[in-house]
Design an enzyme around this catalytic site. Structure first.
Site, PDB file in Angstrom:
ATOM      1  N   THR A   1     -12.568 -59.034  -3.295  1.00 34.06           N
ATOM      2  CA  THR A   1     -13.559 -60.040  -4.166  1.00 34.06           C
ATOM      3  C   THR A   1     -14.662 -59.691  -3.874  1.00 34.06           C
ATOM      4  O   THR A   1     -15.491 -59.486  -2.891  1.00 34.06           O
ATOM      5  CB  THR A   1     -12.918 -61.559  -3.543  1.00 34.06           C
ATOM      6  OG1 THR A   1     -12.048 -62.066  -3.677  1.00 34.06           O
ATOM      7  CG2 THR A   1     -13.928 -62.633  -4.204  1.00 34.06           C
TER       8      THR A   1
ATOM      9  N   GLU B   1       0.718  -1.233   0.137  1.00 32.55           N
ATOM     10  CA  GLU B   1      -0.007   0.070   0.077  1.00 32.55           C
ATOM     11  C   GLU B   1       0.886   1.234   0.076  1.00 32.55           C
ATOM     12  O   GLU B   1       1.915   1.463   0.823  1.00 32.55           O
ATOM     13  CB  GLU B   1      -0.895   0.012   1.322  1.00 32.55           C
ATOM     14  CG  GLU B   1      -2.113   0.887   1.436  1.00 32.55           C
ATOM     15  CD  GLU B   1      -2.535   1.157   2.735  1.00 32.55           C
ATOM     16  OE1 GLU B   1      -3.398   1.657   2.788  1.00 32.55           O
ATOM     17  OE2 GLU B   1      -2.300   0.116   3.460  1.00 32.55           O
TER      18      GLU B   1
ATOM     19  N   VAL C   1      -9.603 -61.804  10.867  1.00 33.04           N
ATOM     20  CA  VAL C   1      -8.443 -61.186  11.240  1.00 33.04           C
ATOM     21  C   VAL C   1      -7.275 -62.226  10.370  1.00 33.04           C
ATOM     22  O   VAL C   1      -7.197 -63.505  10.432  1.00 33.04           O
ATOM     23  CB  VAL C   1      -7.751 -61.327  12.831  1.00 33.04           C
ATOM     24  CG1 VAL C   1      -8.556 -60.233  13.487  1.00 33.04           C
ATOM     25  CG2 VAL C   1      -8.013 -62.803  13.269  1.00 33.04           C
TER      26      VAL C   1
ATOM     27  N   CYS D   1      -5.537  -3.174   2.422  1.00 31.01           N
ATOM     28  CA  CYS D   1      -5.092  -3.209   3.879  1.00 31.01           C
ATOM     29  C   CYS D   1      -6.673  -3.427   4.657  1.00 31.01           C
ATOM     30  O   CYS D   1      -7.146  -4.689   4.690  1.00 31.01           O
ATOM     31  CB  CYS D   1      -4.382  -1.990   4.258  1.00 31.01           C
ATOM     32  SG  CYS D   1      -3.690  -2.295   6.021  1.00 31.01           S
TER      33      CYS D   1
ATOM     34  N   LYS E   1      -9.097   2.515  -2.230  1.00 27.85           N
ATOM     35  CA  LYS E   1      -9.275   1.713  -0.949  1.00 27.85           C
ATOM     36  C   LYS E   1     -10.711   1.999  -0.562  1.00 27.85           C
ATOM     37  O   LYS E   1     -11.268   3.208  -0.583  1.00 27.85           O
ATOM     38  CB  LYS E   1      -8.330   2.000   0.077  1.00 27.85           C
ATOM     39  CG  LYS E   1      -8.500   1.430   1.502  1.00 27.85           C
ATOM     40  CD  LYS E   1      -7.162   1.782   2.158  1.00 27.85           C
ATOM     41  CE  LYS E   1      -6.996   0.980   3.575  1.00 27.85           C
ATOM     42  NZ  LYS E   1      -5.978   1.433   4.321  1.00 27.85           N
TER      43      LYS E   1
END
Length: 635
Positions: free
Chosen positions: A471, A46, A350, A170, A115
């Site tokens: 599958t 700025e 598992v 800003c 601005k």
């Protein structure tokens, strides 16, 4: 700017207050440096042509004339540079003075943005000198020509339509309703903020958070260029804190008092994709002046970070927090399903592999959350032709250390009988041989669940679902797929996380050995007690497929762009031909295996990518991959 990558920069020149010629020379140096680095868009602070801290000198005609002369010089310099620039200076229009951003490109002034919100509190006193932007766009005369002037200017790149930027200054960011909110609704993918934000304790972090949050809220790239060295230190000190953010992530930054230029690439096509995907991101009728500009559509050298494992946080603390959150989501989802069905048992097959281990760990979390004994989990191992002593032993020890109910069901005899029943020739090792085992295991689990009044918990992960590495009506099916949205690369870290946090040394040892075991469905006979069927040798490395999955599904990137990112990310690890081979494999399998995903069991979503047919991914099972594969063939 090919593939939507736009190299951008936010920089702070070292200035001298009110010395416009000196400041222009410093800005010129930054412009040339940015161009040398391939930058296409440069944001500067700025009022940097004059300095922000000029005070009542802003009312001096000599300063205003000097600022205009400096702007003319910079515009002329830009004629030989392939970049667009936004620079701050005071400009008079009629009897009012405005704090402005001048935008120019390749020797042409494109427009001037005044601005909107002028701070007049604390250390700021802008209304003493400046007027706020008029509500409507107008024009301003510069060097005898009229140019667009106003708060709603949209700068549009002809060569890359997704690259549209707008400017705020800003304080415009710090107010409740910033101009950038309007800009993005009218199509801006990039916002530039020309700022002069002084440094006070804690302000840098707040500023960073503000820029990051604004870019996330607005689904945009955000360039924040801050005043710094050379500004008056009479009452304030400016640190030159430059930031570049994209959709919530800070990609580049020059911390306060470090100087330099923040440079990175914004992916404007990725931003455009996210806006299309997020149907609650509205559009509004464009009232902005659309100002076209031209830049060459060249390939941008990439410097922005691209994660090798995009599903896995790189920071150790972030990764631990992610793991904890995922396990909590899994447990909460499974708890609701158990309470709703009134099930007495959870049943999990598992194998001694990663996925079933994670499912067991998540189930234990669920039982602990509900105050139920670990024995309410029935873990079933079903050895067959390819089962090794290592995986079977790890499954047994895992269940022993966790105190769950455990059962071994040998399926070799029943599978052999089944093969005789269907007339499978002895020695045949095709799909029927492999899938028959997987379906027998699922039948055992389903029937045990009926017997025990339980739920079969699926163990398959997101990576397997993407590739169809399951599958059909075998391990593809369950009563609740607890790992369904967790990719393989993340499964590993979840198991590692639980290994690191357990106080049971034997449990830790078995979890680490499971992590070291090659990923395999163990459907082909073992050789000398070792696994012979290595998944990643057959379908490709999971780290590649997870990378492809993330960029294809999360951002909708085309094949060429995915390959380009993979080449950069995996340079030195995989040659280009290997990446191309497995990317083709990914597309072929992803399209051909949709029929499996179209009938998935329920399962909790844990991240931004999911393939649930009821939620995130709806795709015809018979869609063709030709377009995607053809693009790769042309590379």
């Amino acid at each position: 700017m090919k593939d939507g990558f736009v190299k951008v920069a936010a920089a702070t020149p070292a200035i001298q207050v009110a010395d416009c010629a000196y400041n222009a020379a410093q800005i010129e140096t930054l412009m040339r440096s940015a161009a040398d680095q391939g930058v296409s868009l440069l944001a500067l602070p700025e009022l940097c042509i004059t300095g922000y801290t000029c005070g009542d000198l802003f009312l001096q005609s000599a300063l205003l004339d000097g600022a205009r002369a400096a702007l003319r010089r910079l515009i002329d310099v830009s004629a030989g540079l392939p970049l667009a620039v936004a620079v701050g200076l005071p400009l008079a229009r009629g009897n009012r003075l405005y704090n402005c951003a001048a935008v120019f490109c390749c020797g042409e002034l494109l427009g001037v943005v005044p601005k909107t919100h002028l701070p007049n509190y604390g250390e700021f006193y802008e209304r003493r000198h400046f007027s706020p932007a008029p509500q409507e766009n107008a024009s301003i005369t510069v060097d005898g020509r009229d140019y667009p002037f106003g708060p709603r200017l949209l700068f549009c790149c002809r060569a890359l339509p997704a690259f549209q930027f707008a400017v705020e200054i800003c304080e415009d960011l710090w107010v409740p309703c910033s101009p950038s909110e309007t800009h993005v609704l009218e199509g801006a993918t990039v916002i530039l903020n020309l700022s002069a934000s002084d440094e006070t304790i804690g302000k840098a972090e707040y500023r960073r958070q503000l820029v990051s949050s604004q870019s996330a809220k607005l689904l945009c790239g955000y360039l924040y260029a801050d005043a710094g060295e050379g500004e008056s230190t009479t009452d304030l000190v400016f640190g030159g804190h430059n930031l570049i953010a994209e959709n919530g992530a800070v990609l580049a930054e020059t911390p306060p008092f470090t100087g330099g230029m923040a440079v990175t690439e914004l992916d404007v096509c990725r931003l455009e994709h996210d806006r299309r995907r997020m149907t609650s991101f509205p559009e509004q009728q464009r009232k902005s002046i659309q100002i076209p500009f031209d830049l060459p559509l060249t390939e941008t050298a990439l410097t922005r970070p691209v994660a090798r494992h995009p599903f896995v946080p790189q920071d150790e603390r972030d990764r631990a927090a992610r793991c904890e959150a995922i396990l909590a989501i899994q447990a909460a989802g499974l708890q609701k399903r158990m309470e709703h069905t009134g099930c007495r048992k959870l049943v999990i097959g598992v194998s001694g592999g990663l996925d079933s281990t994670l499912a067991v760990l998540a189930a234990i979390r669920t039982l602990d959350r509900m105050g139920r004994p670990h024995a309410d989990l029935l873990a079933v191992t079903m050895p067959c032709f390819g089962t090794t002593a290592r995986t079977k032993g790890n499954a047994e020890l895992l269940c022993e250390r966790l105190g769950v109910a455990f059962r071994t069901v040998e399926i070799g005899a029943s599978v052999t009988q089944h093969f005789r029943d269907i007339g499978l020739p002895p020695g045949e090792r095709g799909a029927a041989f492999e899938n028959g085992q997987a379906r027998e295991r699922t039948q055992v689990l389903m029937d045990l669940a009926n017997l025990e009044g339980g739920l079969v918990i699926g163990t398959g992960d997101l990576s397997e679902l993407a590739l169809g590495w399951a599958t059909y009506n075998g391990d593809h099916m369950s009563m609740y797929g607890i790992n369904a949205s967790i990719p393989k690369t993340l499964v590993r870290h979840l198991v590692r996380y639980e290994a690191d946090r357990t106080a049971d040394s034997e449990l830790r040892r078995v979890l680490l050995d499971i992590l070291d075991t090659p990923v395999s469905p163990e459907l082909l006979s073992a050789k000398d007690g070792e696994i012979t069927q290595i998944t990643e040798e057959l379908v490709g490395p999971y780290e590649l497929h997870d990378f492809f999955l993330y960029h294809v599904i999360r951002f909708g990137f085309g094949p060429a762009k995915v390959l380009r990112l993979a080449e950069r990310t995996f340079a030195g690890a995989y040659p280009r031909d290997t990446l191309l081979h497995w990317l083709k494999t990914f597309y072929r399998r992803f399209f051909s295996q949709q029929f499996k995903r179209s009938c998935l069991p329920d399962g909790p979503k844990v991240g931004s990518v999911s393939l649930s047919p009821r939620g995130d991914w709806r795709m015809p099972s018979d869609a063709s991959a030709t377009l995607w594969l053809s693009e790769l063939e042309r590379i």
